[in-house]
Structures are given as C-alpha cells and as structure tokens.
Design a protein around this motif. Structure first.
Motif, PDB file in Angstrom:
ATOM      1  N   LEU A  88       3.447  47.086  50.455  1.00 26.32           N
ATOM      2  CA  LEU A  88       3.721  48.571  50.286  1.00 26.32           C
ATOM      3  C   LEU A  88       4.879  49.025  49.029  1.00 26.32           C
ATOM      4  CD1 LEU A  88       2.948  51.537  51.090  1.00 26.32           C
ATOM      5  CD2 LEU A  88       4.922  51.393  52.493  1.00 26.32           C
ATOM      6  N   HIS A  89       3.705  49.458  48.270  1.00 24.64           N
ATOM      7  CA  HIS A  89       4.103  49.209  46.554  1.00 24.64           C
ATOM      8  C   HIS A  89       5.027  51.004  46.691  1.00 24.64           C
ATOM      9  CE1 HIS A  89       1.727  47.025  44.530  1.00 24.64           C
ATOM     10  NE2 HIS A  89       0.689  47.095  45.166  1.00 24.64           N
ATOM     11  N   LYS A  90       6.026  51.132  46.504  1.00 27.15           N
ATOM     12  CA  LYS A  90       7.585  51.751  46.266  1.00 27.15           C
ATOM     13  C   LYS A  90       6.519  52.886  46.148  1.00 27.15           C
ATOM     14  CE  LYS A  90      12.292  52.724  45.232  1.00 27.15           C
ATOM     15  NZ  LYS A  90      13.037  52.880  44.956  1.00 27.15           N
ATOM     16  N   HIS A  91       6.563  54.241  46.189  1.00 29.49           N
ATOM     17  CA  HIS A  91       6.370  55.584  45.683  1.00 29.49           C
ATOM     18  C   HIS A  91       4.659  55.638  46.356  1.00 29.49           C
ATOM     19  CE1 HIS A  91      10.226  55.859  44.470  1.00 29.49           C
ATOM     20  NE2 HIS A  91      10.504  55.260  43.633  1.00 29.49           N
ATOM     21  N   SER A  92       4.202  54.653  46.655  1.00 32.33           N
ATOM     22  CA  SER A  92       2.362  54.392  47.328  1.00 32.33           C
ATOM     23  C   SER A  92       1.829  54.684  48.334  1.00 32.33           C
ATOM     24  CB  SER A  92       1.957  54.263  45.427  1.00 32.33           C
ATOM     25  OG  SER A  92       2.161  52.999  46.966  1.00 32.33           O
ATOM     26  N   ARG A  93       1.140  55.098  48.444  1.00 28.80           N
ATOM     27  CA  ARG A  93       0.527  54.553  49.487  1.00 28.80           C
ATOM     28  C   ARG A  93      -0.919  53.608  49.622  1.00 28.80           C
ATOM     29  NH1 ARG A  93      -2.059  60.013  52.088  1.00 28.80           N
ATOM     30  NH2 ARG A  93      -2.736  58.703  54.137  1.00 28.80           N
ATOM     31  N   GLU A  94      -0.658  52.564  49.180  1.00 33.76           N
ATOM     32  CA  GLU A  94      -1.166  51.208  48.822  1.00 33.76           C
ATOM     33  C   GLU A  94      -1.003  50.168  49.611  1.00 33.76           C
ATOM     34  OE1 GLU A  94      -1.815  50.812  44.581  1.00 33.76           O
ATOM     35  OE2 GLU A  94      -2.786  52.366  44.062  1.00 33.76           O
ATOM     36  N   TRP A  95      -2.047  49.180  49.251  1.00 30.13           N
ATOM     37  CA  TRP A  95      -1.429  47.955  50.604  1.00 30.13           C
ATOM     38  C   TRP A  95      -1.547  47.147  49.631  1.00 30.13           C
ATOM     39  CZ3 TRP A  95       2.436  47.998  54.921  1.00 30.13           C
ATOM     40  CH2 TRP A  95       2.171  49.298  55.203  1.00 30.13           C
ATOM     41  N   ASP A  96      -0.634  45.707  49.497  1.00 32.63           N
ATOM     42  CA  ASP A  96      -1.580  44.372  49.173  1.00 32.63           C
ATOM     43  C   ASP A  96      -0.927  44.155  50.310  1.00 32.63           C
ATOM     44  OD1 ASP A  96      -2.523  44.992  46.879  1.00 32.63           O
ATOM     45  OD2 ASP A  96      -0.486  44.237  45.490  1.00 32.63           O
ATOM     46  N   ALA A  97      -2.072  42.643  50.803  1.00 33.79           N
ATOM     47  CA  ALA A  97      -2.498  41.928  52.239  1.00 33.79           C
ATOM     48  C   ALA A  97      -2.957  40.968  51.721  1.00 33.79           C
ATOM     49  CB  ALA A  97      -3.367  42.626  52.939  1.00 33.79           C
ATOM     50  N   ILE A  98      -2.499  40.013  51.955  1.00 30.33           N
ATOM     51  CA  ILE A  98      -2.456  38.235  51.846  1.00 30.33           C
ATOM     52  C   ILE A  98      -2.690  37.440  52.670  1.00 30.33           C
ATOM     53  CG2 ILE A  98      -1.902  35.852  50.828  1.00 30.33           C
ATOM     54  CD1 ILE A  98      -0.263  37.594  48.840  1.00 30.33           C
ATOM     55  N   VAL A  99      -4.287  36.916  53.511  1.00 31.49           N
ATOM     56  CA  VAL A  99      -4.852  36.574  54.539  1.00 31.49           C
ATOM     57  C   VAL A  99      -5.121  35.494  54.282  1.00 31.49           C
ATOM     58  CG1 VAL A  99      -6.959  37.107  56.234  1.00 31.49           C
ATOM     59  CG2 VAL A  99      -6.519  38.950  55.271  1.00 31.49           C
ATOM     60  N   ALA A 100      -4.588  34.443  55.628  1.00 30.74           N
ATOM     61  CA  ALA A 100      -4.669  32.881  55.434  1.00 30.74           C
ATOM     62  C   ALA A 100      -4.676  32.674  56.560  1.00 30.74           C
ATOM     63  CB  ALA A 100      -3.452  31.949  55.071  1.00 30.74           C
ATOM     64  N   ALA A 101      -6.103  31.391  56.958  1.00 29.52           N
ATOM     65  CA  ALA A 101      -6.344  31.321  58.196  1.00 29.52           C
ATOM     66  C   ALA A 101      -7.210  29.529  58.045  1.00 29.52           C
ATOM     67  CB  ALA A 101      -7.278  32.783  58.737  1.00 29.52           C
ATOM     68  N   ARG A 102      -6.987  29.581  59.405  1.00 27.47           N
ATOM     69  CA  ARG A 102      -8.015  27.644  59.071  1.00 27.47           C
ATOM     70  C   ARG A 102      -9.553  27.902  58.549  1.00 27.47           C
ATOM     71  NH1 ARG A 102      -6.468  26.070  65.159  1.00 27.47           N
ATOM     72  NH2 ARG A 102      -6.970  28.968  65.277  1.00 27.47           N
ATOM     73  N   THR A 103      -9.869  28.958  58.767  1.00 28.72           N
ATOM     74  CA  THR A 103     -12.048  29.011  58.044  1.00 28.72           C
ATOM     75  C   THR A 103     -11.475  30.356  57.909  1.00 28.72           C
ATOM     76  OG1 THR A 103     -12.243  29.648  60.201  1.00 28.72           O
ATOM     77  CG2 THR A 103     -12.391  27.731  60.462  1.00 28.72           C
ATOM     78  N   ARG A 104     -12.511  30.106  56.811  1.00 29.53           N
ATOM     79  CA  ARG A 104     -13.242  31.735  56.065  1.00 29.53           C
ATOM     80  C   ARG A 104     -14.111  32.701  56.788  1.00 29.53           C
ATOM     81  NH1 ARG A 104     -15.815  32.413  50.963  1.00 29.53           N
ATOM     82  NH2 ARG A 104     -15.249  30.342  50.539  1.00 29.53           N
ATOM     83  N   GLU A 105     -14.826  32.024  57.794  1.00 34.10           N
ATOM     84  CA  GLU A 105     -14.944  33.107  58.947  1.00 34.10           C
ATOM     85  C   GLU A 105     -13.479  33.428  60.338  1.00 34.10           C
ATOM     86  OE1 GLU A 105     -15.962  29.821  58.666  1.00 34.10           O
ATOM     87  OE2 GLU A 105     -18.016  30.008  58.319  1.00 34.10           O
ATOM     88  N   GLU A 106     -12.558  32.878  60.261  1.00 34.58           N
ATOM     89  CA  GLU A 106     -10.954  33.635  60.839  1.00 34.58           C
ATOM     90  C   GLU A 106     -10.709  34.299  60.097  1.00 34.58           C
ATOM     91  OE1 GLU A 106      -7.423  32.104  63.058  1.00 34.58           O
ATOM     92  OE2 GLU A 106      -9.007  30.878  62.742  1.00 34.58           O
ATOM     93  N   THR A 107     -10.434  34.303  58.340  1.00 30.59           N
ATOM     94  CA  THR A 107      -9.837  34.748  57.267  1.00 30.59           C
ATOM     95  C   THR A 107     -10.836  35.913  57.144  1.00 30.59           C
ATOM     96  OG1 THR A 107      -9.021  33.174  56.166  1.00 30.59           O
ATOM     97  CG2 THR A 107      -9.506  35.607  54.690  1.00 30.59           C
ATOM     98  N   GLU A 108     -11.594  36.543  56.976  1.00 33.90           N
ATOM     99  CA  GLU A 108     -13.034  37.243  56.820  1.00 33.90           C
ATOM    100  C   GLU A 108     -13.009  38.683  58.305  1.00 33.90           C
ATOM    101  OE1 GLU A 108     -14.513  40.476  55.900  1.00 33.90           O
ATOM    102  OE2 GLU A 108     -14.628  39.322  54.606  1.00 33.90           O
ATOM    103  N   HIS A 109     -12.002  37.361  59.939  1.00 30.42           N
ATOM    104  CA  HIS A 109     -12.504  38.584  60.715  1.00 30.42           C
ATOM    105  C   HIS A 109     -10.700  39.359  60.750  1.00 30.42           C
ATOM    106  CE1 HIS A 109     -12.034  39.334  65.146  1.00 30.42           C
ATOM    107  NE2 HIS A 109     -10.940  39.222  65.389  1.00 30.42           N
ATOM    108  N   ILE A 110      -9.832  38.616  60.091  1.00 28.01           N
ATOM    109  CA  ILE A 110      -8.605  39.105  60.079  1.00 28.01           C
ATOM    110  C   ILE A 110      -8.339  40.176  58.913  1.00 28.01           C
ATOM    111  CG2 ILE A 110      -6.042  38.544  59.247  1.00 28.01           C
ATOM    112  CD1 ILE A 110      -6.763  35.776  60.544  1.00 28.01           C
ATOM    113  N   ALA A 111      -9.085  39.851  57.771  1.00 27.30           N
ATOM    114  CA  ALA A 111      -9.370  40.560  56.345  1.00 27.30           C
ATOM    115  C   ALA A 111      -9.893  42.190  57.533  1.00 27.30           C
ATOM    116  CB  ALA A 111     -10.021  40.406  55.581  1.00 27.30           C
ATOM    117  N   GLN A 112     -11.045  42.273  57.868  1.00 29.04           N
ATOM    118  CA  GLN A 112     -12.105  43.472  58.538  1.00 29.04           C
ATOM    119  C   GLN A 112     -10.913  44.133  59.998  1.00 29.04           C
ATOM    120  OE1 GLN A 112     -14.735  44.052  58.104  1.00 29.04           O
ATOM    121  NE2 GLN A 112     -13.843  46.018  59.132  1.00 29.04           N
TER     122      GLN A 112
END
Length: 288
Positions: A1-25
């Motif tokens: 979470l960026h200070k003084h804002s409502r923006e988020w940065d998220a880094i997703v890691a998983a074993r497969t591309r499909e699992e990564t996309e599911h978590i991101a969703q």
C-alpha cells in the motif's frame, strides 16, 4: 500500500500460469480498481469593462455533456449540434462564427455550456458579460483589442509551456442589436468590428471562435453575418414538436402531456415541483 494514497502493488507467485492468474483474479475481486469520474466542471473566464479597463474573473462552472442533453432539441437542430460538438482542432473549417438563433427558452445557452465540455481538451471558454461594450457600440474599440491581445499572449504562453495549441471560444448572448439587417443603424460599427474579427485582418492568425445567440428569426439576420464561409455553424433552435415534447416528458418521468409544440424551458418547468407563487388579485370597485 502506497503511503498517502489508495493504491496497491501486488506481486503474485505460483507454480503454474493458470494458478497465478486465478490468484490475481481473486485479488482484483477483493480490491477492485477505483474509477475516477471526471466532474462535469470547466473553467470559464468572465470579461466585463470596469472603470480601470477590461476585467477578467475566472470561475469553475458546472456543465452538461452533449450526450446528456441532446434529447432536449428537435431532430434537425440536434443533428447540426452533434456535428458541431464532435469537431476537433483539425476539423474546424469554414469560419469562426457560431450563430445559434431561436425563440427564448429553446436551450441556446444550455448548448453553449455543453460545447465547453466537449471541447475542453482543445478549447478554452470566455463569456462576454457586456457585449455592447465589447463591440464598441459607444465608439471605443479598446476593450475588444485588449481582450484579444490578452488571449494571444495566453495562447503563446500555453504553446511555450508545451501544452499545445489551444483555441478560445467567446460566448456572447442576446446579440440582436448587431446581427439584424438594420444593425448599422442600431449599433453603429459593432457589426463591422465583429466581421473584422471573424473574417478580417483583426482576427488573422487568432484561434478564436465566437458563439453568438439571438432570439431573432433567421430572416431578420444580416446576410453579411449569416452567409456561409463566415459561419462555422448557423443553427436555428425551435420548440420541440408535440410528439418530441411528450417523449421528453415520458423519458424524464414527468406526468401529463402537451397538446402542441413546446419550448424546452416550459418542459423543465413541468418537471419541477409547482412554483412557489402568490399573486394578490386586484380588486375593482369599493370594498365593504
């Protein structure tokens, strides 16, 4: 979470591309993007002549988009207004005068405000409060020249700052005195000055447009003003037909109907609550 804002940065890691996309969703569902709605507000410069010379005041004014109000106009006028609203700096061609005429209450000023919104990215807006002074009906053209020179300096500064070439739209209402066929007799050189700006030496090189309204019918307008080549647009705004007016009432959730052509102002009056009014009836004769 960026200070003084409502923006988020998220880094997703998983074993497969499909699992990564599911978590991101899932993250997108929990933290939906914030949609910033641009308010329908534009800055407008208001010009008036003071004892110290031309005076400018800037205000931020609420305006509608053209899409919001296009059903307020009869079909023929609406088509012409749409063509004008979608213009860009690259397609402005055919004159620097926008002439909008029609009986009172048909929405001429409302349309001017909508143009300000649609053109906001490439055109700034000025409103001439005292057009009789601006056009020099008293014989003095200094006011007009001061405003135009100020605008030219402002445009040069905008370009120097890398903001691109901007146009300026001047709005002057109730221009009957210098647009009609007897304008020369009624207002002296006012019409000549108007023509020199929009189609003469004075206006050469200036990216300016004049939006003039009048309640006079088209047949009373001076042919020198209304001729093609000088007018970017010449639009007559009339009352809505009976069917158009009743469709407007239905769309806006207003009970009742009209039996004849109706101007926009009367339709809005029907949409509002009954006006607060008290009229004392005059009495004739003696009171006991």
């Amino acid at each position: 979470l960026h200070k003084h804002s409502r923006e988020w940065d998220a880094i997703v890691a998983a074993r497969t591309r499909e699992e990564t996309e599911h978590i991101a969703q899932q993250i997108r569902s929990l933290l939906p993007p914030i949609v910033i709605v641009e308010p329908y507000v534009i800055p407008i410069d208001f010009w008036a002549l003071s004892p110290m010379g031309p005076c400018r005041r800037n205000r931020r004014i609420s305006v509608p988009s053209w899409e919001m109000i296009q059903q307020n106009y009869q079909t023929n006028a609406r088509d012409a207004m749409s063509r004008l609203a979608w213009l860009t700096p690259q397609t402005v061609d055919g004159g620097q005068l926008i002439l909008v005429h029609g009986r009172p209450g048909t929405g001429k000023t409302f349309f001017a405000r909508a143009l300000g919104w649609e053109w906001r990215k490439w055109c700034e807006v000025s409103y001439i409060v005292d057009s009789e002074n601006f056009w020099g009906m008293n014989g003095d053209s200094n006011y007009m020249l001061r405003v135009l020179l100020d605008m030219e300096e402002s445009q040069a500064k905008t370009e120097a700052d890398g903001q691109g070439e901007k146009w300026r739209l001047f709005i002057a209402e109730d221009a009957d005195e210098y647009l009609t066929s007897d304008a020369k007799a009624r207002s002296g050189e006012a019409m000549s000055r108007l023509l020199n700006i929009v189609d003469g030496i004075v206006g050469q090189g200036l990216r300016i447009l004049f939006f003039l309204t009048t309640n006079e019918p088209v047949e009373k307008l001076h042919p020198a003003v209304s001729r093609s080549g000088r007018c970017l647009a010449n639009i007559e705004v009339g009352a809505l037909s009976k069917d158009e007016a009743n469709d407007w009432l239905l769309t806006n959730g207003v009970g009742g109907f009209v039996e004849s052509d109706t101007v926009l102002a009367d339709l809005y009056a029907m949409r509002r609550q009954p006006p607060i009014r008290h009229v004392v009836e005059s009495l004739v004769g003696f009171r006991k």
